[in-house]
Design a protein around this motif. Structure first.
Motif, PDB file in Angstrom:
ATOM      1  N   ILE A 128     -24.584  -1.250  -1.993  1.00 52.76           N
ATOM      2  CA  ILE A 128     -24.686  -1.012  -0.904  1.00 52.76           C
ATOM      3  C   ILE A 128     -24.678  -1.874   0.633  1.00 52.76           C
ATOM      4  O   ILE A 128     -23.903  -2.288   1.318  1.00 52.76           O
ATOM      5  N   TYR A 129     -25.793  -2.690   0.836  1.00 56.50           N
ATOM      6  CA  TYR A 129     -26.662  -3.353   1.743  1.00 56.50           C
ATOM      7  C   TYR A 129     -25.516  -4.732   1.222  1.00 56.50           C
ATOM      8  O   TYR A 129     -24.867  -5.570   2.165  1.00 56.50           O
ATOM      9  N   VAL A 130     -25.381  -5.492   0.273  1.00 60.54           N
ATOM     10  CA  VAL A 130     -24.566  -6.542   0.150  1.00 60.54           C
ATOM     11  C   VAL A 130     -23.394  -6.569   0.031  1.00 60.54           C
ATOM     12  O   VAL A 130     -22.822  -7.001   0.675  1.00 60.54           O
ATOM     13  N   ALA A 131     -22.449  -5.341   0.067  1.00 60.37           N
ATOM     14  CA  ALA A 131     -21.094  -4.676  -0.108  1.00 60.37           C
ATOM     15  C   ALA A 131     -20.931  -5.020   0.941  1.00 60.37           C
ATOM     16  O   ALA A 131     -20.000  -5.317   2.085  1.00 60.37           O
ATOM     17  N   GLY A 132     -21.776  -3.547   2.086  1.00 61.29           N
ATOM     18  CA  GLY A 132     -21.281  -3.834   3.326  1.00 61.29           C
ATOM     19  C   GLY A 132     -21.350  -4.815   4.796  1.00 61.29           C
ATOM     20  O   GLY A 132     -20.675  -4.804   4.915  1.00 61.29           O
ATOM     21  N   THR A 133     -22.512  -5.625   4.067  1.00 62.55           N
ATOM     22  CA  THR A 133     -22.118  -6.915   4.714  1.00 62.55           C
ATOM     23  C   THR A 133     -20.827  -8.167   4.074  1.00 62.55           C
ATOM     24  O   THR A 133     -20.628  -9.313   5.808  1.00 62.55           O
ATOM     25  N   LEU A 134     -20.602  -8.247   3.482  1.00 64.36           N
ATOM     26  CA  LEU A 134     -20.163  -8.963   3.061  1.00 64.36           C
ATOM     27  C   LEU A 134     -18.600  -8.306   3.448  1.00 64.36           C
ATOM     28  O   LEU A 134     -17.658  -8.821   4.348  1.00 64.36           O
ATOM     29  N   MET A 135     -17.942  -6.938   3.274  1.00 65.72           N
ATOM     30  CA  MET A 135     -17.324  -6.644   4.730  1.00 65.72           C
ATOM     31  C   MET A 135     -16.585  -6.720   5.455  1.00 65.72           C
ATOM     32  O   MET A 135     -16.103  -7.043   6.248  1.00 65.72           O
ATOM     33  N   ALA A 136     -18.448  -6.334   6.349  1.00 65.94           N
ATOM     34  CA  ALA A 136     -18.325  -6.630   7.928  1.00 65.94           C
ATOM     35  C   ALA A 136     -17.558  -8.292   8.774  1.00 65.94           C
ATOM     36  O   ALA A 136     -17.477  -8.451   9.309  1.00 65.94           O
ATOM     37  N   THR A 137     -18.535  -9.210   7.460  1.00 64.59           N
ATOM     38  CA  THR A 137     -18.361 -10.192   7.637  1.00 64.59           C
ATOM     39  C   THR A 137     -17.132 -11.108   7.940  1.00 64.59           C
ATOM     40  O   THR A 137     -16.127 -11.483   8.126  1.00 64.59           O
ATOM     41  N   CYS A 138     -16.497 -10.214   6.513  1.00 66.23           N
ATOM     42  CA  CYS A 138     -14.819 -10.587   5.973  1.00 66.23           C
ATOM     43  C   CYS A 138     -13.387 -10.182   7.585  1.00 66.23           C
ATOM     44  O   CYS A 138     -13.293 -10.625   7.761  1.00 66.23           O
ATOM     45  N   ALA A 139     -14.447  -8.820   7.596  1.00 64.47           N
ATOM     46  CA  ALA A 139     -13.455  -8.281   8.872  1.00 64.47           C
ATOM     47  C   ALA A 139     -13.279  -9.650  10.409  1.00 64.47           C
ATOM     48  O   ALA A 139     -12.065  -9.223  10.810  1.00 64.47           O
TER      49      ALA A 139
END
Length: 413
Positions: free
Chosen positions: A296-307
């Motif tokens: 969850i930590y990695v996935a959520g950070t990646l999605m926020a950055t791309c947004a």
């Protein structure tokens, strides 16, 4: 935490049969929410009000999806029926698709929108009638140590259904088939997927559902794991629904692809889903071995950055590349999302109701589509695509809040 009352064999084929219906519903919702509905609403009401009317449609539908699952889930737990409700809901869902498809080709202007609106409410009712008992099957039939794999299989099939949906739209567009063909295709795929699950997944014996203490809905939230899994899912879903309904508009307004916005939206979705397919199964297995939280930590950070990066993408190729990277995070998150929810259930006596309550965390944020639509129109009315800056920025903030708050979940790795 709860334990399954009747386990299915752990072979991959069983996990895939268990999640086959998710393949059909993912195909269904991708074509509806991201391609067909935005284009149809724009046709009915015009560009000036498209965000507001789209938000109203999706937000009202979300109310049905918010209220119905806990009620149907409680009924399913009480009478011991899962598959009968799935079949009935699927048939009602198909009826709603027929109404929407007919309105899209036979009617224009606001009258068409009203009939289309009613058809969408029927779709929401039928789909939630089917999925409310269906959501209980992973916690009920899969052992805790196998839930990451089962959730990964579900995420893989969800992503595959979305991928096929995006490709199907490209094919329908290239062949210049009538709009009704897309609605018919959605109905066929949904029916076949539901039939696979009903045929190959056993109906758990009713006697098995009497295990555990029965808790009130409010008592669920006294359990730390359930409370924080619910809260974090709300934030991740808010991030998703801040931008998902407006991707087609983003394609035309920000990237300047108005002439081919619907087709290029499908291309972008193919990129997102291709990325998610690559991480879905592997992240689920990783979560079974090393824990849910690191994924969850990695996935959520990646999605926020791309947004955020979508806002500064200089052209279509860069935006498509970002879509692939976003898909990596999205697939990884989905691969553990269901496992995390199943792990958090405190009682085996009310699986369907409790999963229905947990599912509210994913559905209630759809209500944000209405205010987000108004915010999009308000910001864009002030020039320079300000509306997109606001909604994409909120999405990034919601994803990061989800990441931060996952650490509060106790007794779950």
């Amino acid at each position: 935490m709860s334990t399954p009352s009747a386990e299915i064999p752990t072979r991959a084929v069983n996990h895939f049969a268990l999640s086959a219906f998710w393949f059909g519903t993912s195909f269904h919702w991708l074509l509806l929410l991201l391609i067909l509905i935005p284009a149809n609403v724009s046709h009915f009401v015009g560009d000036a009000a498209k965000g507001s009317y789209l938000g109203l449609l999706l937000g009202t539908g979300a109310i049905v999806a918010l209220v119905l699952p806990p009620i149907v889930g409680a009924y399913s737990d009480r009478v011991g029926k899962r598959m009968a409700l799935l079949r009935a809901g699927m048939l009602i869902n198909v009826l709603g698709l027929a109404v929407m498809g007919g309105a899209s080709i036979l009617l224009d202007s606001f009258t068409g929108y009203v009939v289309y609106f009613l058809g969408y409410m029927i779709v929401q009712f039928g789909n939630n009638l089917a999925t409310a008992p269906y959501t209980a099957l992973i916690p009920q039939l899969v052992a805790p140590e196998q839930r990451g794999r089962a959730s990964g299989a579900m995420a893989f099939l969800q992503a595959s259904g979305q991928l096929l949906g995006a490709i199907a739209f490209l094919v329908v567009s290239a062949l210049k088939l009538p709009a009704l063909a897309s609605f018919a295709l959605v109905a066929v795929v949904l029916f076949v997927a539901a039939s696979i699950t009903v045929r190959f997944v056993p109906e758990p014996p009713p006697v098995q559902r009497e295990q555990g203490e029965k808790l009130s809905v409010w008592q669920l939230f006294t359990f730390n794991a359930f409370l924080w899994v619910f809260v974090t899912r709300v934030f991740f879903s808010l991030g998703q629904y801040s931008v998902q309904p407006f991707i087609q508009f983003y394609m035309g307004d920000v990237l300047g692809q108005r002439a081919n916005a619907a087709t290029l939206t499908s291309v972008m979705l193919v990129c997102i889903i291709a990325g998610s397919v690559t991480t879905a199964l592997t992240a689920g297995r990783f979560a079974d071995r090393f824990g849910r939280k690191p994924v969850i930590y990695v996935a959520g950070t990646l999605m926020a950055t791309c947004a955020l990066l979508f806002l500064v993408a200089p052209n279509l190729p860069v935006a498509l590349a970002l879509a692939v990277v976003f898909g990596f995070g999205f697939g990884a998150f989905n691969s553990v999302d269901w496992a995390l929810g199943a792990d958090a259930l405190p009682s085996a006596k009310s699986y369907a109701r409790d999963m229905g309550v947990w599912h509210v965390a994913a559905v209630a944020p759809q209500l944000s589509s209405a205010p987000q639509g108004f915010l999009l129109d308000w910001g864009n009315g002030r020039g320079d695509n300000l509306g997109y800056v606001l909604v994409f920025g909120l999405a990034a903030a919601f994803f990061m809040l989800g990441v931060i708050l996952v650490r509060n979940i106790r007794n779950v790795r």
